[in-house]
Motif scaffolding. Structure first.
Motif, short mmCIF file in Angstrom:
data_model
loop_
_atom_site.label_atom_id
_atom_site.label_comp_id
_atom_site.label_asym_id
_atom_site.label_seq_id
_atom_site.Cartn_x
_atom_site.Cartn_y
_atom_site.Cartn_z
N THR A 1 32.58 45.25 46.91
CA THR A 1 34.13 45.08 46.49
C THR A 1 34.76 46.30 46.35
N GLU A 2 34.13 46.95 45.72
CA GLU A 2 34.64 48.41 45.19
C GLU A 2 35.49 49.24 46.42
N LEU B 1 31.09 37.00 40.21
CA LEU B 1 31.37 38.28 39.41
C LEU B 1 30.89 39.44 39.86
N SER B 2 29.63 39.10 40.73
CA SER B 2 29.08 40.38 41.11
C SER B 2 30.02 41.08 42.41
N LYS B 3 29.39 42.14 42.65
CA LYS B 3 30.34 43.08 43.43
C LYS B 3 29.90 43.05 44.75
N TYR B 4 29.13 42.29 45.13
CA TYR B 4 28.53 42.30 46.63
C TYR B 4 28.94 41.10 47.13
N TYR C 1 32.44 43.26 57.10
CA TYR C 1 31.28 43.94 57.04
C TYR C 1 30.91 45.09 58.30
N VAL D 1 28.84 37.06 46.20
CA VAL D 1 29.99 36.21 45.93
C VAL D 1 30.22 34.80 46.73
N ILE E 1 28.20 39.20 49.53
CA ILE E 1 27.24 38.03 50.07
C ILE E 1 26.95 37.37 48.95
N ARG F 1 38.79 47.96 49.91
CA ARG F 1 40.13 47.70 49.19
C ARG F 1 41.26 48.02 50.30
N PHE F 2 41.22 47.53 51.19
CA PHE F 2 42.10 48.05 52.49
C PHE F 2 43.55 47.68 52.16
N SER G 1 33.69 37.66 55.71
CA SER G 1 33.02 38.69 55.26
C SER G 1 31.93 39.42 56.46
#
Lengths: 125, 139, 774
Positions: A107-108, A21-24, A99, A28, A26, A111-112, A95
């Motif tokens: 992940t914010e 659930l975290s936004k990063y 990166y 995830v 790595i 969003r390509f 990833s």
């Protein structure tokens, strides 16, 4: 002992979901790696546990002399371990490339494929 | 990690591990082991060699491209199911034969070839992954 | 496999060879290809005598017997007449298409579509099995979509094609549901058996459901009000298509379905109310809209709508007379409308316009076409000695009852028929009579390929009426008997005799002539009226489609907002709620487990695993993360070892080693954020979600292990591993032998993952950015 392993497997799930659930990216990824172990433990425990007797038939017998560990979940998990490793490696490289090219692991901003304010599709025929 | 000792010993360790992996593969039908485990051992062997001495020596050592090895393994595993179709039983049904080679009875079977196929796929694919990441790392 | 079956499937063979023949022979291929439908026609014609004696021809083969879906056919009077019309007119259409589209670069494709359609249509009318009926029904929708959209470079064509597909395809779904309902009511899956089950169906509580589903299918296919709008738009198709699909055949599929179902669903109050009401409404609206048009094809299209309304009205009116009239009118309509469409096409092809205001005086330039047009128009007007006259007489004889219902329908029918006469005259006479008008192209008679079709159809319309005894006995009576479900004897005659029906015919003609003389004013009045109304189902269709797209876009943007953690959160909350909810609802929660009894080293390993786990969360730098990941992995490997799984343990060790290696390789390039950048509230929320989903799994597992364990599978593997598969390591035997195919799939996955990684690494950054920019 099944109880203890069930609880441990639950802990694995909780931690891996928290990381997913975290936004990063790595984090995830770490979550994905843990999730594989969590599922394997779940299958393993659901097949019931036997201490220290592997499912091997001695060469002079046709069936094992004593009750052995359940071979079926082991066969399932064995391939699952290898596949989840390949999958993990794939996600890791994916990833990593993302990166490198997008300069972000958030992940914010990744969003390509689904950009903000996407235009409505054309109406008509 | 590029210490002299490591660099010197890595080829030997690798060779040992590869031999061991083949041993694990072949005994897998009756004792712990098998294609997946054997393949992983060999793949880690090559990964270690790569870390110690760089990727080009590894590529030279295994001669074929890792993905060719994996592709060949997949083909072998798929073909191992064909004889049973010729024999009129469903695809991948095990067939066994015990030819005697020089007074030694050898157990040959289609699952053996299938397992070798699994071994080669795992070795090829995972070595390929590890080596390309190592190349990336260095270059 | 018998003869008839081969003939029924012949069009599909023609569809395959048509493009090849066209490539070698060009438009002349039409002559050869026309032999296919002609052969079908001849073969079916040979069955006429047999079937008019009350026999049926059946056959077919088994397809999916477990689902009662079989490819079976049966030919009775109704199917045979339809099949004859389709193959006969089909033959002429193939020739006509050769003249009309001969030079087109996709002519072969066009013929292929036409043949596919023909095969589907013949299959539809010949189908015995209900599922076969549905399949052919949908196939006609799809092929008509292809044909209407043939000229796919124009937006109008595309729109018309989509519209036809949506409307008729939607009807097809209703048909599928309808036949399933009928099947479950009656317990039979063949039409021929269903026909005997009428009483069972009518008394069943699901009768209304079946009724509405079936008429939903029939009304959309046969363009009944308010679904009529797609048919005029379908005139975007090349004229051979309009002549074939939208006059003689496809649009009649709905009428066919109603006629076919008449013995099953008919003879009820709702059947005899809904069908006449919608039929008559369609008749009146269709003719009124036709008056408004100036395009020859559109005028014909709207009169087709009207004629279909008339047919539906007659089918549902009740009584043998009405059914007889429907049969007469159906045959007459197929003949004259097919001819008129082709004539409109010839005029368009030779004079360069279809606008009736820009045409006139063509009789000298196109004498053969003019003659055919006159014959067809006279039949449409219902004058003796044409087949249309028989139809009109029978209609009036059937519906002119001295009741309110009878009188009102009769009046509306007279009105509709009169307007149809007006349109017929406008299409067939106006372009030919009067002073010659300058047309975009210098008009002259078309080639024989073009006028052969209308001439033959018009002459058939005359001859079949002159030999009415033959037509009655061989076609009308068997067909009407099949529709009515009892033996019907038709005996209309072309010689006028004084009766109420004749009087009504005369009134119709008089009214028609009067309107024809004032056609321009009538058109003007209708145009004004329609402009006043301003909205119609056609516009409604556009609004519906664009509304659908907007709604879909809105909901997509709501659900797929592009934020990964939102997806994740949704999935896991749902997951947790479903698991917890179902366990609570079904009272499957586990008992409180007793405190586990473990040896000290087991405790130790479990603790190591837990410590590794939590230190992954709090890892601040990459080394800690990698090491903690390794710790929990090796702990898991040890757990496998403790519980009798050396293979797993070994594999896990190797995999964890390799994971650590590749993680180390990649992570040197990736920066791990020192701290978790989420706000504390977000962290708490995520922790709650994780707790919800993770604890659900934990509780599920606890509940699972408290159930008795079914060892059947494990026992199987254990007892046969050595005996059958000659292997002592049961796990390995399962992997390479018992479940070898699974393993084959799994190593393919490993292989694919390896290849994808290679591809990802090989793609150069520059190239990737370029791809992303596009």
């Amino acid at each position: 002992m099944e109880t203890a392993l069930s609880i441990l497997s639950g802990l694995f799930f909780i931690v891996s979901i928290y990381l997913l659930l975290s936004k990063y990216v790595i984090r995830v990824l770490l979550g994905v790696a843990l999730l594989g172990n969590a599922v394997n433990l779940l299958i393993f425990t659901a097949g019931r546990l036997t201490r220290e007797v592997p499912p091997i038939i001695p060469s002079h017998l046709d069936v094992p002399a004593v009750a052995t560990a359940n071979p079926l979940p082991q066969a399932l998990i064995l391939t699952a371990i290898v596949i989840s490793f390949s999958f993990f490696a794939f996600l890791l490289v994916l990833s990593f490339r993302a990166y490198q090219d997008l300069k972000s692991d958030d992940t914010e901003t990744l969003r390509f494929a689904e950009p903000k304010n996407e235009p409505t599709p054309p109406l008509g025929y | 990690m590029n210490t002299l000792i490591f660099r010197t010993f890595a080829p030997f360790i690798t060779g040992l591990m590869v031999v061991f992996s083949i041993f694990i593969l072949l005994r897998g039908h009756n004792e712990p082991g098998g294609g997946f485990i054997g393949g992983l051992i060999a793949a880690s062997a090559f990964a270690i060699y790569g870390i110690a001495n760089g990727v080009p020596p590894v590529r030279r050592a295994i001669y074929f491209h890792p993905h060719s090895i994996a592709g060949f393994g997949l083909l072998l595993a798929a073909l191992a199911g064909i004889p049973s179709m010729v024999a009129g039983v469903p695809y991948l049904t095990a067939l066994w034969t015990y030819p005697v080679i020089g007074n030694v009875e050898v157990a040959l079977s289609t699952p053996l070839f299938f397992d070798i196929g699994v071994y080669l796929v795992v070795v090829g694919a995972i070595t390929g992954i590890a080596l390309s990441l190592e190349e990336r790392h260095r270059g | 496999m018998n003869d008839t079956q081969i003939y029924l499937l012949l069009p599909f063979a023609a569809a395959v060879i048509a493009p090849i023949l066209v490539r070698f022979l060009g438009e002349k291929a039409a002559w050869i290809l026309a032999l296919f439908p002609a052969a079908i026609f001849v073969h079916l014609f040979g069955l006429v005598e047999q079937i008019s004696n009350g026999e049926v021809v059946t056959g077919g083969f088994v397809w999916v017997p477990s689902l009662n879906a079989n490819f079976t056919y049966f030919l009775d009077g109704l199917s045979l007449t339809f099949a004859l019309l389709i193959s006969g007119i089909g033959t002429l259409i193939i020739l006509y298409a050769g003249g009309y589209l001969g030079g087109h670069k996709h002519f072969g494709r066009f013929l292929s579509f036409i043949f596919l359609f023909m095969g589907a249509m013949i299959g539809l009318v010949a189908a015995d099995n209900l599922i076969t009926l549905f399949i052919f029904w949908e196939l006609t929708s799809i092929t008509s979509f292809l044909l209407i959209g043939f000229d796919h470079n124009r937006e109008a064509s595309r729109r018309a094609a989509i519209q036809a597909l949506v409307v008729t395809g939607g009807g097809g779904l209703a048909l599928l549901a309808g036949v399933i309902v009928l099947q479950s009511i009656s317990g039979v899956s063949e039409l021929s058996l269903l026909l005997g089950q009428g009483d069972v169906v009518r008394d069943h509580p699901y009768y209304l459901l079946a009724f509405f589903l079936i008429i939903g299918a029939a009304f959309t296919k046969s363009a009944q009000f308010p679904f009529h709008f797609w048919l005029p738009n379908a005139m975007e198709a090349p004229t051979p298509v309009s002549a074939f699909l939208h006059s003689a055949t496809m649009v009649k599929a709905g009428v066919y379905l109603l006629m076919r179902m008449n013995p099953v669903l008919g003879d009820t109050v709702i059947w005899e109310t809904v069908l006449p009401v919608f039929g008559t409404a369609t008749l009146v609206i269709g003719t009124l809209l036709a008056v408004r048009q100036t395009d020859l094809k559109l005028m014909l299209a709207y009169t087709t709508v009207a004629s279909l309304g008339l047919l539906v009205m007659l089918t549902g009116f009740g009584g043998e007379k009405a059914i007889e009239a429907a049969v007469y009118y159906l045959i007459a309509h197929a003949l004259f409308k097919g001819a008129l469409f082709m004539i409109a096409g010839i005029i368009d092809h030779e004079a360069g316009t279809r606008d009736v205001r820009k045409l006139g005086g063509l009789r000298k330039a196109m004498p053969i076409t003019f003659a055919a047009a006159c014959l067809a128009a006279l039949s449409m007007a219902g004058l003796p000695p044409f087949f249309g006259f028989l139809a009109k007489e029978e209609i009036y004889a059937a519906i002119a009852h001295p009741t309110f219902w009878g009188v009102s329908i009769t009046l509306l029918t007279i009105f509709g028929n009169a307007l149809m006469l007006v349109i017929g005259a406008t299409v067939a006479l106006k372009p030919f009579l009067g002073e010659p008008v300058k047309t975009p192209k210098n008009a002259h008679e078309g080639p024989i390929l073009l006028w052969a079709g209308p001439v033959v159809l018009s002459i058939v319309g005359l001859v079949s009426a002159l030999f009415a005894g033959f037509s009655n006995h061989d076609f009308v009576s068997p067909m009407a008997s099949a529709i009515a479900g009892t033996s019907v004897e038709a005996h209309a005659s072309v010689i006028p005799h004084f009766s109420l029906a004749l009087l009504l015919s005369v009134i119709t003609i008089g009214l028609g002539v009067a309107v024809y003389l004032k056609i321009d004013q009538a058109r003007f009045a209708m145009a004004w009226l329609l402009a006043k109304i301003g909205w119609g189902p056609d516009k409604g269709f556009d609004q519906f489609i664009s509304g659908l797209v907007r709604f879909a876009t809105w909901i997509t943007h709501r659900l797929q907002n592009g934020r990964m953690e939102a997806y994740m959160t949704t999935v896991f909350i749902f997951f947790g709620v479903v698991l917890w909810g179902s366990m609570i609802y079904f009272d499957e929660l586990p008992n409180v487990p007793s405190f586990p009894v473990l040896s000290f080293y087991e405790w130790g390993i479990f603790t190591i695993a837990a410590v590794g786990l939590f230190s992954v969360i709090y890892a601040n730098d990459r080394l800690t993360a990698i090491v903690s990941l390794g710790i929990q992995g090796f702990a898991v490997a040890l757990i496998f070892m403790l519980f009798g799984a050396p293979d797993l343990s070994f594999t896990q060790f190797m995999v964890e080693t390799l994971s650590v290696v590749i993680l180390a390789l990649v992570m040197t390039r990736l920066t791990l954020n020192k701290t978790d950048a989420r706000k504390l509230s977000e962290q708490l929320f995520d922790a709650c979600v994780a707790l919800l989903a993770g604890s659900a799994l934990m509780v599920l597992l606890l509940s699972v292990i408290q159930q008795p364990f079914d060892t059947a599978l494990s026992d199987f593997f254990t007892s046969y591993s050595k005996v059958v598969a000659h292997g002592g390591n049961i796990v390995n035997v399962i992997i390479v032998d018992f479940r070898g195919l699974d393993t084959l799939g799994e190593i393919s996955v490993v292989m694919i993952a390896g290849l994808s990684i290679l591809a990802l690494i090989r793609v150069k950054g520059q190239k990737m950015r370029k791809v992303l920019k596009q």
